[in-house]
Write an enzyme that holds these catalytic residues in place. Structure first.
Site, short mmCIF file in Angstrom:
data_model
loop_
_atom_site.label_atom_id
_atom_site.label_comp_id
_atom_site.label_asym_id
_atom_site.label_seq_id
_atom_site.Cartn_x
_atom_site.Cartn_y
_atom_site.Cartn_z
N CYS A 69 -2.72 8.34 51.80
CA CYS A 69 -1.42 8.91 52.17
C CYS A 69 -1.28 10.38 51.80
O CYS A 69 -0.73 11.18 52.56
CB CYS A 69 -0.29 8.10 51.55
N HIS A 109 2.79 7.26 46.38
CA HIS A 109 2.88 7.38 47.83
C HIS A 109 3.50 8.72 48.21
O HIS A 109 4.50 9.14 47.64
CB HIS A 109 3.72 6.25 48.44
N ASP A 124 5.76 8.93 58.59
CA ASP A 124 4.72 8.47 57.67
C ASP A 124 3.52 7.97 58.46
O ASP A 124 3.60 7.00 59.21
CB ASP A 124 5.27 7.33 56.80
#
Length: 271
Positions: A69, A109, A124
């Site tokens: 991520c 994250h 995202d």
């Protein structure tokens, strides 16, 4: 050297003159998800490098790899900025459904928040097989894609003020927690991203330092590869095959077009 905007468009097969606007951002996110896998190979291979713009371009674009991520959403963030979006990176904490608690590894994250017409949205592309593939408003409205339904609700706790909920198509009947984040906890420099990477690499409760994981959206659905299995999720049907390291290496090339990473060109060994 070509700039990030040009290189990134080439990486995902997007025309150089094609305009990206909020109204067609979902098309771009689909292309991103189909071309760039979510993967932890450099973490497992012990070949991760510091997070910088140059290193991200080299890894994801030049070497045709993917990332986690903090890599995928950061290069997305840089690309969005170059294309006129108002974008910030923020830090969140995922929910561990096996342990029924927030991740013990902490706030690992990284996600994007963009602003469009005075409304903020989560964007995202670094949430593994749980990708929304659409901007999600912070207003609580449900957004649907072919991967499922997603919503963000405001409900402050010590870890943040917003909760992402997901209901994956053909995989979940009920809404489940995805992660929590604080919209004001902006990531302002690469040192924070390197701190997150360090946690991912070293924390004993990190989900991504145990075994290789590679996942990507394709025309059939979602594919998930580890060094022991290959899973295809297609319209509610799951197909799982046991594999060995030899097949794993072949599938990296055939299914994900990953031909080199870290020390892969000379050696690839997993416990």
């Amino acid at each position: 050297m070509k700039n990030l905007n040009t290189l990134f468009r080439q990486r995902i097969g997007m025309l150089s003159h094609e305009t990206i606007q909020f109204d067609n951002l979902d098309v771009f996110l689909e292309r991103f998800a189909r071309e760039i896998p979510f993967e932890n190979l450099c973490v497992i291979d012990n070949s991760a490098r510091n997070i910088t713009k140059e290193n991200l371009i080299n890894k994801i674009i030049t070497r045709n790899e993917g990332g986690l991520c903090y890599e995928l959403n950061t290069i997305l963030h840089l690309f969005l900025i170059e294309n006129g979006f108002t974008s910030t990176l923020v830090r969140g904490r995922t929910y561990d459904h096996n342990e029924k608690q927030w991740s013990a590894a902490g706030k690992t994250h990284i996600l994007n928040l963009i602003t469009h017409e005075d409304q903020q949205y989560v964007v995202d592309t670094g949430f593994g097989a749980n990708l929304p593939l659409r901007p999600i408003p912070l207003s609580g409205s449900v957004v649907e894609s072919h991967n499922g339904e997603f919503r963000v609700e405001k409900n402050r706790s010590k870890d943040g003020e917003y909760f992402l909920y997901i209901r994956l198509k053909h995989r979940q009947e009920d809404w489940k927690l995805g992660y929590i984040f604080d919209s004001t906890e902006e990531v302002k420099d690469f040192s924070v991203l390197n701190e997150v990477q360090k946690l991912i690499i070293e924390h004993p409760e990190s989900r991504f330092n145990k075994k290789p994981l590679v996942t990507k959206v394709n025309e059939r659905g979602i594919i998930i590869l580890t060094n022991t299995s290959f899973i295809e999720l297609n319209n509610g049907k799951e197909t799982k095959k046991a594999i060995d390291d030899t097949i794993f290496k072949k599938m990296l090339i055939n299914e994900f077009n990953i031909r080199t990473f870290g020390n892969f060109s000379s050696k690839l060994e997993f416990n």
